[in-house]
Design an enzyme around this catalytic site. Structure first.
Site, PDB file in Angstrom:
ATOM      1  CG  ASP A  84      44.266  82.239  40.758  1.00 30.34           C
ATOM      2  OD1 ASP A  84      44.655  81.217  41.352  1.00 30.34           O
ATOM      3  OD2 ASP A  84      44.954  83.271  40.665  1.00 30.34           O
TER       4      ASP A  84
ATOM      5  CD  GLU B 117      50.090  80.858  41.931  1.00 28.81           C
ATOM      6  OE1 GLU B 117      51.313  80.661  42.010  1.00 28.81           O
ATOM      7  OE2 GLU B 117      49.529  81.179  40.867  1.00 28.81           O
ATOM      8  CD  GLU B 118      48.709  82.350  37.830  1.00 28.04           C
ATOM      9  OE1 GLU B 118      49.740  83.042  37.885  1.00 28.04           O
ATOM     10  OE2 GLU B 118      48.690  81.211  37.336  1.00 28.04           O
TER      11      GLU B 118
ATOM     12  CD  GLU C  33      52.058  76.489  40.423  1.00 32.37           C
ATOM     13  OE1 GLU C  33      51.987  76.412  39.167  1.00 32.37           O
ATOM     14  OE2 GLU C  33      51.473  77.358  41.090  1.00 32.37           O
TER      15      GLU C  33
ATOM     16  CG  HIS D 126      51.163  82.687  32.884  1.00 30.37           C
ATOM     17  ND1 HIS D 126      51.789  83.556  33.763  1.00 30.37           N
ATOM     18  CD2 HIS D 126      50.500  81.803  33.672  1.00 30.37           C
ATOM     19  CE1 HIS D 126      51.517  83.207  35.001  1.00 30.37           C
ATOM     20  NE2 HIS D 126      50.734  82.134  34.972  1.00 30.37           N
TER      21      HIS D 126
END
Length: 374
Positions: A75, A134-135, A162, A349
């Site tokens: 995601d 996950e977000e 990550e 992001h």
């Protein structure tokens, strides 16, 4: 590098699937499952209750416990405004790969899918876990780890890819997210005593959170994290409909990033006492807290085979990061866990998110070195 171009091609295909957390990921899961099965992997697709999202667990090599788990999430956050190109179409320019999720963290996933057969050729079990949500609280990883605890497999080590600029990371704080809602009784602002003001209750709650944040700072003035202490942050407060109306509803959205479970318990106990006192002082006031996720931190440990293995491959010294990941979930399952992945968290992001090609190449180098070493 021979694997770089196929990895970029797969990354482009993955970016074209807009797997924003509030939508689904099943199309991408099915695409990756087909590819992995073609390589001989044993693939399990584990859907959530809605059926629009799923975890994927692929395994190669001998069955049973032990071996290596590569972990990533599918995601992404919403693209938002400010992009100079289509966020869901990979743009390759100037040595950078632009697109939502290139850095966080489809680049690592693409590299893992491409090199999973090579890792399996070393002889031991190798697994790839790809999760949803996950977000928004690591919901997929929590469900997948619970299922693996019941049914297996139980790998020995986990690498969570990550973005760390390929630095080995051995620890981070937890991330607990909540919304506390207040229900009062609305009325005309000229007679405040006839109502129950939810906005004022929310304000008192926010002030209590601020005081607890100061307490946490005093509890741990020094430590390995930056900042060393557990933190509390109020992200959003919503209340009322107009200045001259007693607010009947209010909400405080807040988070806690604890260093230890003991400090998290301290906050919960203190807030429980605060809520009891508020309800006693204001009969009719309702206060309820909804938990959106309590994701454990990754605890730095003296013994960590995954950390030691990766340090032998990429070098350097292990570090810490301030952001949360799924690593603590895998550590809680009993795996030695470590973060190491391509890209910079500063790009995650953001509009025009990108992954440097050199970072993706370094990730492929690391995975190929693991295949040769372990």
């Amino acid at each position: 590098m021979s694997a770089l171009e196929p990895t970029i091609a797969l990354l482009a295909e993955m970016i074209a699937h807009p797997t924003v957390s509030d939508s689904g990921n099943r199309e991408l899961v099915d695409v990756l499952a087909m590819r992995l099965r073609a390589e001989g992997a044993r693939v399990r697709i584990l859907p959530d209750a809605s059926g629009t999202k799923a975890n994927l667990l692929a395994s190669l090599g001998p069955e049973g416990d032990g071996g290596l788990l590569l972990s990533g999430h599918l995601d992404v956050v919403p693209p938002g405004a400010g992009w100079t190109s289509d966020p869901f179409r990979l743009r390759r320019t100037g040595g950078r790969l632009y697109g939502r999720g290139t850095c966080d963290m489809k680049g690592f996933v693409a590299a893992s899918v491409i090199l999973l057969p090579q890792l399996a050729a070393r002889g031991g079990p190798v697994h790839l876990a790809l999760t949803h949500d996950e977000e928004v609280g690591c919901l997929g990883a929590q469900a997948l780890s619970a299922q693996m605890a019941r049914e297996g497999p139980r790998p020995a080590m986990a690498i969570i890819g990550e973005p760390t600029r390929m630095r080995v990371i051995e620890g981070h704080k937890g991330c607990f997210e909540y919304t506390t809602r207040f229900t009062g009784r609305d009325g005309h602002g000229s007679a405040p005593d006839r109502g129950i003001n939810a906005a004022q209750a929310a304000a008192r709650f926010a002030v209590r959170l601020d005081a607890l944040a100061s307490e946490l700072r005093e509890m741990r003035p020094q430590g390995v994290f930056d900042p060393p202490w557990s933190t509390i942050s109020v992200g959003r407060v919503e209340a009322g409909v107009a200045r001259n109306v007693i607010a009947g509803q209010a909400a405080v959205e807040w988070e806690m990033r604890p260093v230890s479970e003991a400090e998290a318990r301290h906050v919960k106990h203190a807030l429980g006492a605060h809520v009891e006192a508020e309800v006693a002082a204001h009969p009719g006031l309702g206060i309820e807290t909804e938990c959106f996720g309590e994701v454990a931190g990754l605890e730095p440990r003296r013994r960590n085979a995954a950390r030691d293995l990766l340090l032998g491959v990429v070098g350097g010294a292990p570090g810490l990061v301030p952001f949360g990941t799924e690593a603590g979930i895998w550590q809680g399952l009993g795996l030695d866990a470590v973060l190491c992945g391509p890209g910079d968290i500063a790009q995650a992001h953001r509009p025009d998110e990108y992954l440097e090609e050199s970072q993706l190449a370094a990730c492929l180098d690391m995975l190929e070195a693991l295949a040769a070493r372990t």
